[in-house]
Motif scaffolding. Sequence first.
Motif, PDB file in Angstrom:
ATOM      1  N   LEU B 238      33.362  49.894  36.424  1.00 41.84           N
ATOM      2  CA  LEU B 238      32.715  48.865  35.300  1.00 41.84           C
ATOM      3  C   LEU B 238      33.886  47.707  35.298  1.00 41.84           C
ATOM      4  O   LEU B 238      33.738  46.263  35.090  1.00 41.84           O
ATOM      5  N   LYS B 239      35.246  48.113  35.397  1.00 44.09           N
ATOM      6  CA  LYS B 239      36.315  47.097  35.184  1.00 44.09           C
ATOM      7  C   LYS B 239      36.329  46.057  36.533  1.00 44.09           C
ATOM      8  O   LYS B 239      36.417  44.836  36.345  1.00 44.09           O
ATOM      9  N   SER B 240      36.100  46.515  37.455  1.00 42.95           N
ATOM     10  CA  SER B 240      35.781  45.799  38.632  1.00 42.95           C
ATOM     11  C   SER B 240      34.841  44.802  38.451  1.00 42.95           C
ATOM     12  O   SER B 240      34.642  43.667  38.600  1.00 42.95           O
ATOM     13  N   ILE B 241      33.866  45.468  38.138  1.00 42.73           N
ATOM     14  CA  ILE B 241      32.379  44.780  37.789  1.00 42.73           C
ATOM     15  C   ILE B 241      32.217  43.600  36.936  1.00 42.73           C
ATOM     16  O   ILE B 241      32.116  42.429  36.931  1.00 42.73           O
ATOM     17  N   ASP B 242      33.451  43.670  35.715  1.00 41.51           N
ATOM     18  CA  ASP B 242      33.635  42.696  34.574  1.00 41.51           C
ATOM     19  C   ASP B 242      34.324  41.581  35.461  1.00 41.51           C
ATOM     20  O   ASP B 242      34.030  40.370  35.055  1.00 41.51           O
ATOM     21  N   ILE B 243      35.219  41.772  36.276  1.00 44.23           N
ATOM     22  CA  ILE B 243      35.905  40.860  36.936  1.00 44.23           C
ATOM     23  C   ILE B 243      35.111  40.100  37.699  1.00 44.23           C
ATOM     24  O   ILE B 243      35.191  38.788  37.876  1.00 44.23           O
ATOM     25  N   VAL B 244      34.134  40.758  38.381  1.00 42.38           N
ATOM     26  CA  VAL B 244      33.274  40.104  39.377  1.00 42.38           C
ATOM     27  C   VAL B 244      32.374  39.337  38.659  1.00 42.38           C
ATOM     28  O   VAL B 244      32.154  37.955  38.996  1.00 42.38           O
ATOM     29  N   VAL B 245      31.741  39.694  37.546  1.00 38.75           N
ATOM     30  CA  VAL B 245      30.820  38.995  36.776  1.00 38.75           C
ATOM     31  C   VAL B 245      31.601  37.593  36.247  1.00 38.75           C
ATOM     32  O   VAL B 245      31.053  36.660  36.200  1.00 38.75           O
ATOM     33  N   MET B 246      32.913  37.728  35.948  1.00 37.54           N
ATOM     34  CA  MET B 246      33.678  36.304  35.529  1.00 37.54           C
ATOM     35  C   MET B 246      33.661  35.472  36.904  1.00 37.54           C
ATOM     36  O   MET B 246      33.555  34.211  36.611  1.00 37.54           O
ATOM     37  N   VAL B 247      34.021  36.034  37.973  1.00 32.40           N
ATOM     38  CA  VAL B 247      34.325  35.112  39.132  1.00 32.40           C
ATOM     39  C   VAL B 247      32.589  34.514  39.604  1.00 32.40           C
ATOM     40  O   VAL B 247      32.493  33.157  39.654  1.00 32.40           O
TER      41      VAL B 247
END
Lengths: 260, 309
Positions: B238-247
């Motif tokens: 979920l943390k990875s996805i958070d960062i992907v969403v920012m990108v």
Amino acid sequence: MIGPLLQLQCVTIRFGGLTAVSEVDFQIGGRELVGLIGPNGAGKTTVFNLVTGVYQPTSGAILFAGQPTANLKSNQLARLGIARTFQNIRLFASMSVFDNVRVAVQLHSPHGIRDALWRGRGFREGERAVETQVMELLEIFNLGRFRAANAKSLPYGDQRRLEIVRALATRPKLLLLDEPAAGMNTTEKVALTQLIRFIKDKFQIAVLLVEHDMQVVMGICERIAVLDYGIKIAEGSPAKVRADPRVIEAYLGDELKIQN
Amino acid sequence: MDNAAKRFLFAAVALAVIVSLCSSYFNRYYLGVAIDVGINVILAVSLNLINGHTGQFSLGHAGFMAVGGYTTAKFALLLQGQLPPWAQPLIFVAGLLLGGSMAAVAGLAVGVPTLRLKGDYLAIVTLGFGEIIRVIFQTTEAFGAATGLTGIPHWTNFAWTWSCAALTVFVVACLVNSTYGRGFIAVHDDEVAAGAMGINPVRYKITAFVIGAFFAGVAGGLYAHHKQFLSPGGFDFLKSIDIVVMVILGGMGRTVGVIIAAVLLTILPEALRGFAGYRMILYSLLIIILMLTRPQGLFTFGRAAQRKV
């Protein structure tokens, strides 16, 4: 240079049970303009992909400037001096016209990752030199006014020209053009013919033209090789090839029938 | 822009130090959020090099962050008592560099075997890799296993965080905005054409993975010394996805947009605290609305060709 620039020695490639190219011998001299023709599915693009390292031959050898090219990747071949364009235009879609050419100029730029981060004087001068080279090339081909435009927003003919400019920016010894006339009208084809001749004279390089369109090939090539079902059935001057009964049967015959 | 880039870096670091010196005047809660924002900026901008510029869809950024975080924290915990207090910043910097380097090694380890994979396949493999890292930390006693690592000294402050963020932005922007760095975008646009132009796609992809992972590792180290507590659960996918969403929200390959998105998406959940139980629903809803109305990225204006820093 001694010997031919590009040499195909008995090159064969099989995909499973299908022999796409069979024992083709073929060579190109240092500043020659050679055409490779044949009906659909004859193996022209396969030969093209063999020369550019996309495929490895099942047997036989390909030599560039006397050096075997087996197991070299396309980026290594580009470094040796083989540049190409693509049948279906493959420009870098998210970049400007300028940057498309800039990527290709990078091949001979000595500045790598450390210079890009340090941004010293050598790097800045290098970047300015790259910029000058790109603009010179673009101006030669009348694309300078599009420098900031997105590459894919250019008219079709200009996209084809930009792809040629990009290939030339790698400073090749051999330029491979994969059906450059595809999708062009008659006027554009005439302009293309002039352009290819101009490139060969201006940059003093060898050109291999893979083409469907007889008008273009017959008009400019010094020598033509004809493929049919993966086999080379004829080779020689345009006049000789045009008169060859096997060529007429395999290729021109169909076209003549259609024309009549 | 060359000297402008360096000037930006120095100015940003100086500003970060000044703000940090005045930190006793600020609300501690706001300061904490500002550090969270800085860490997320590092994560998003470094992931942008991999996902946005080079087009290698990676879902393993939290894994790299975990490697960096645990390495930095363990390093500090081992050396903390043995060196005089004045050596503290040295341990911290060395720890951050070590954490970043370990994460870079992990980036290399992921980058090399996954080179042949593209798109969805690469995403799945990197996702798996991130989970493997998390499970390794979750089961290793030396790293606190499932309970996590506690008692990490509170060394991260505003200056460290935002200096690292400025450095990340500098490195990514300078790389991409050079003739060399246009190769990353060429690989993103068309790998075959890039190869034909003499670009080595393999080398560019690995470079992107290694540099991106390095900064994720640094962000992990800052995070460890900010929260003073590391648990494997904080580094799940979920943390990875958070960062992907920012990108994605910032616009793939657009550094400024990604920075703004990182700032917004960190502040938003904090600002929505007033809605208590409905907070995450509102947060998700806002993301959906943003994606629907601006699929090209929140801060992408004009044409794609105008790639600016």
